[in-house]
Every structure is written in structure tokens, then in C-alpha cells.
Write a protein that holds these residues in place. Structure first.
Motif, PDB file in Angstrom:
ATOM      1  N   GLY A  38      -2.866   4.715  11.213  1.00  0.00           N
ATOM      2  CA  GLY A  38      -1.529   4.796  11.281  1.00  0.00           C
ATOM      3  C   GLY A  38      -0.685   4.580  10.002  1.00  0.00           C
ATOM      4  N   VAL A  39      -1.155   3.951   8.971  1.00  0.00           N
ATOM      5  CA  VAL A  39      -0.684   3.758   7.903  1.00  0.00           C
ATOM      6  C   VAL A  39      -1.173   4.424   6.613  1.00  0.00           C
ATOM      7  CG1 VAL A  39      -0.196   1.587   6.071  1.00  0.00           C
ATOM      8  CG2 VAL A  39      -0.570   1.167   8.521  1.00  0.00           C
ATOM      9  N   SER A  42      -9.066   5.474  18.281  1.00  0.00           N
ATOM     10  CA  SER A  42      -8.017   6.196  17.317  1.00  0.00           C
ATOM     11  C   SER A  42      -8.625   7.474  16.971  1.00  0.00           C
ATOM     12  CB  SER A  42      -7.557   5.393  16.195  1.00  0.00           C
ATOM     13  OG  SER A  42      -8.633   5.354  15.355  1.00  0.00           O
ATOM     14  N   GLY A  43      -9.929   7.705  17.038  1.00  0.00           N
ATOM     15  CA  GLY A  43     -10.650   9.011  16.448  1.00  0.00           C
ATOM     16  C   GLY A  43     -11.029   8.703  15.205  1.00  0.00           C
ATOM     17  N   MET A  63      -9.288  -4.741   8.052  1.00  0.00           N
ATOM     18  CA  MET A  63      -8.398  -3.943   7.424  1.00  0.00           C
ATOM     19  C   MET A  63      -8.683  -2.494   7.644  1.00  0.00           C
ATOM     20  SD  MET A  63      -6.761  -6.345   5.882  1.00  0.00           S
ATOM     21  CE  MET A  63      -6.018  -5.221   4.416  1.00  0.00           C
ATOM     22  N   LEU A  64      -9.677  -1.951   7.863  1.00  0.00           N
ATOM     23  CA  LEU A  64      -9.963  -0.686   8.102  1.00  0.00           C
ATOM     24  C   LEU A  64      -9.218  -0.141   9.478  1.00  0.00           C
ATOM     25  CD1 LEU A  64     -13.860   0.090   7.343  1.00  0.00           C
ATOM     26  CD2 LEU A  64     -11.987   1.123   6.131  1.00  0.00           C
ATOM     27  N   ALA A  65      -9.427  -1.134  10.501  1.00  0.00           N
ATOM     28  CA  ALA A  65      -8.717  -0.804  11.725  1.00  0.00           C
ATOM     29  C   ALA A  65      -7.187  -0.823  11.438  1.00  0.00           C
ATOM     30  CB  ALA A  65      -9.119  -1.994  12.824  1.00  0.00           C
ATOM     31  N   ARG A  66      -6.471  -1.689  10.861  1.00  0.00           N
ATOM     32  CA  ARG A  66      -5.123  -1.887  10.689  1.00  0.00           C
ATOM     33  C   ARG A  66      -4.558  -0.969   9.993  1.00  0.00           C
ATOM     34  NH1 ARG A  66      -3.120  -6.623  12.607  1.00  0.00           N
ATOM     35  NH2 ARG A  66      -4.631  -8.299  13.341  1.00  0.00           N
ATOM     36  N   SER A  67      -5.566  -0.166   9.199  1.00  0.00           N
ATOM     37  CA  SER A  67      -5.071   1.064   8.233  1.00  0.00           C
ATOM     38  C   SER A  67      -4.716   2.202   9.075  1.00  0.00           C
ATOM     39  CB  SER A  67      -6.244   1.414   7.516  1.00  0.00           C
ATOM     40  OG  SER A  67      -7.117   1.937   7.880  1.00  0.00           O
ATOM     41  N   ALA A 100       0.869  -1.388  -0.199  1.00  0.00           N
ATOM     42  CA  ALA A 100       0.132  -0.061   0.097  1.00  0.00           C
ATOM     43  C   ALA A 100       0.903   1.354   0.055  1.00  0.00           C
ATOM     44  CB  ALA A 100      -0.888   0.056   1.171  1.00  0.00           C
ATOM     45  N   PRO A 101       1.895   1.443   0.906  1.00  0.00           N
ATOM     46  CA  PRO A 101       2.728   2.622   0.750  1.00  0.00           C
ATOM     47  C   PRO A 101       3.498   2.864  -0.596  1.00  0.00           C
ATOM     48  CG  PRO A 101       3.139   1.360   2.968  1.00  0.00           C
ATOM     49  CD  PRO A 101       2.396   0.253   1.984  1.00  0.00           C
ATOM     50  N   LEU A 102       3.572   1.934  -1.339  1.00  0.00           N
ATOM     51  CA  LEU A 102       4.350   1.943  -2.291  1.00  0.00           C
ATOM     52  C   LEU A 102       3.663   2.318  -3.978  1.00  0.00           C
ATOM     53  CD1 LEU A 102       6.698  -1.213  -1.985  1.00  0.00           C
ATOM     54  CD2 LEU A 102       7.381   1.458  -1.405  1.00  0.00           C
ATOM     55  N   VAL A 103       2.244   2.326  -3.514  1.00  0.00           N
ATOM     56  CA  VAL A 103       1.160   2.880  -4.800  1.00  0.00           C
ATOM     57  C   VAL A 103       1.696   4.104  -5.284  1.00  0.00           C
ATOM     58  CG1 VAL A 103      -0.974   3.236  -5.659  1.00  0.00           C
ATOM     59  CG2 VAL A 103      -0.595   1.494  -4.050  1.00  0.00           C
TER      60      VAL A 103
END
Length: 305
Positions: free
Chosen positions: A188-189, A222-223, A182-186, A94-97
Motif C-alpha cells: 500500500g506504500v 494482499s496478493g 518491512m516488506l509487509a509494511r510496504s 520513502a515517498p519523497l525519494v
């Protein structure tokens, strides 16, 4: 947040659609089946070079998967991108898109489940996506979304388990969301700003109620869920006979959703079900809980709801 939307153009006969595997590898027949379906609509299908690679549960190395994805994003001939399957692995790339290329030439992404990580990337870039798949009874609706600028109207099934969480009210806002975990793990990413939005949640019973609880707790604390307008809840029928120390999925979800204090519409045919409805994310929607209906504008053209 009403995000700026960079509208991809509606596809025309002869346009190219790329099939990629940004997460896990599909069964060998799947990319070809998707290609046949797409070509039956008068479009041209291309399968990315590494779509059938195997590296453990991943469709090849991170470098190869992101190369496939960025190559089709950068290719002006490709007008839409279909993920062959979900599984696991989207977050690794994801960070490399190449979001600069995506903004310069917006194109729709089709997928769900683990592909939620990439929906978040597209959304942060201001480009809508399609949450779903081209299989099942509603496959032709995907064609209409891609080629006709169709709007989506989804009626809730009051017999579905998640319908028991339905409240009252009517709200409008940009629709965004996807797989709960997946939303929760996103957090901070990817920049996940859901304020003022209608949040779509689909939940796969891959683990017990504790995982659902942790994911919702993370999103709340996390808000990320601060100021959401409403919740569109997909199928949770996989949990129908599941109980953990006296609690069911309804108890877990009710605890968190009630705390949000916003309209909730359950019973929507979304998520890990055989005939899921594909619908746009990142476009304006109306959540009419009182009439058990979700209405979403087209992802490729101005279309009032």
C-alpha cells in the motif's frame, strides 16, 4: 515480474561513494569506519551532512534525511550510496525519494533491515541494490560487487535453523526482498509486485512469533506473494530457543511457506548475523534448492549465472 533493470556502472578507483543515514543514527564512529573501508578500496568517501544527527531514534528530521539522500542521488559524482545503519525511519522518507533522478543516473544502494523500505523504492524505479553491509568476513565481496561486476554464489548451511524449511527444486527469476516486516509494511506504500520472482526473506527477532505471522499473512492476503517463483530464507537462529505456546518459528514459517507451494531454500547466511553475505536485489538469480545454492548475477554488468 521480470523488471526492467537500469544498470549502474561499475565503480572505478577514484569514484565517490556517499554515506547517509536515512533511518536511525549510527554510533559516532560508524560513518568514519565505513569511509576508511571504502577508501581502502581506492574509492573516495563522503559523509552526508546529517549522517550523525539525533532526533529521538531518527538521524535528524525527515526533511534533513531526505535532503541528504536526494542530494547524493542527484550528484553525478556519487556512484554508490551506503546506509550507515538501519533501525527505524526509512519509510517516513520513502515517498519523497527523487526516483526521476535515480532513473536518470542509476546508482547502487547498500543496506539492509529497515533499509528494505528504500530497496523497495529503488526496485520500483528499476534500479538494483545491494542487500547487506560492508562489515564482516565478506566485506571484500562488496568491493567486488561495486568495482568488478562480480556475481554472487551463496551456499546454504544445512546446520542452520532455517535449513529445516528447505524443500526441493530449482527455479530462476529476479531476486528481491529483504526484511520480512518491512516488506509487509510496504504493502500500500510501494508497488510491491513479486510475481515470478525469487523472494529473499530475512527475519529479525524484534518481537514474538505473532509479528512474523502477521507479516506473512499480510503479504499473502494482499496478493503480494501471488505467483512467486521461490523463497530464499536467511538466518532465523535468533529464534533458536524461543517458543510461544508450543510453537516455534519453524511452525509459523512452515504454515505460510507451505501454502505458497514453491521451492524454499533455508540456511542462507543472510540477515541479522555477524558475517552476512551481501548480494544484489533486482537482478536475475537461480535458486538451486537441490544443491543448496543461490546464484545471483552482477548488479552492474551482464554476467550469466
Amino acid at each position: 515480474m521480470e523488471a526492467t533493470m537500469l544498470e549502474p556502472r561499475t565503480l572505478a578507483p577514484g569514484d565517490t561513494v556517499a554515506i547517509v543515514s536515512p533511518a536511525s543514527w549510527p554510533e559516532d564512529s560508524v560513518p568514519g569506519w565505513i569511509a576508511d573501508q571504502v577508501e581502502s578500496w581506492g574509492l573516495r568517501a563522503v559523509v552526508a551532512p546529517h549522517a550523525l544527527d539525533h532526533r529521538g531514534y531518527l538521524a535528524g528530521t525527515d526533511a534533513d534525511r531526505i535532503a541528504d539522500l536526494n542530494n547524493v542521488i542527484r550528484d553525478p559524482a556519487v556512484r554508490a550510496v551506503i546506509a550507515s545503519t538501519g533501525g527505524c525511519g526509512s519509510f517516513r522518507i520513502a515517498p519523497l525519494v527523487d526516483t526521476d533522478a535515480l532513473r536518470a543516473d542509476p546508482k547502487l544502494l547498500v543496506g539492509y533491515s529497515d533499509i528494505t523500505a528504500l530497496h523497495c523504492v529503488w526496485d520500483a524505479a528499476g534500479v538494483p541494490t545491494l542487500h547487506g553491509a560492508i562489515a564482516g568476513a565478506h566485506a571484500d565481496h562488496v568491493r567486488r560487487l561495486l568495482m568488478e561486476g562480480a556475481r554472487t554464489v551463496v551456499d546454504a548451511d544445512t546446520r542452520a535453523l532455517s535449513a529445516e524449511l528447505t524443500t526441493t527444486g530449482r527455479v530462476e527469476g529476479t531476486l528481491f526482498g529483504g526484511n520480512l516486516e518491512m516488506l509487509a509494511r510496504s504493502v500500500g506504500v510501494v508497488d510491491l509486485d513479486l510475481a515470478g520472482r525469487i523472494v529473499l526473506l530475512e527475519i529479525n527477532r524484534a518481537a514474538g512469533l505473532g509479528i512474523v505471522d502477521r507479516a506473512l499473512t499480510q503479504l499473502r492476503y494482499s496478493g503480494a506473494l501471488d505467483g512467486v517463483a521461490g523463497v530464499a530464507l536467511g538466518s532465523i537462529d535468533q529464534f533458536a530457543d524461543y517458543e510461544d505456546r508450543g510453537w516455534t518459528i519453524l511452525d509459523t514459517l512452515r504454515d505460510h511457506l507451505n501454502a505458497l507451494g514453491v521451492p524454499v531454500l533455508g540456511g542462507l547466511p543472510l540477515g541479522h548475523i555477524e558475517d552476512l553475505v551481501t548480494l544484489p536485489l533486482g537482478t536475475h538469480a537461480v535458486l538451486d534448492v537441490d544443491h543448496a545454492r543461490l546464484m545471483v548475477t552482477a548488479p552492474t554488468a551482464t554476467d550469466g549465472v
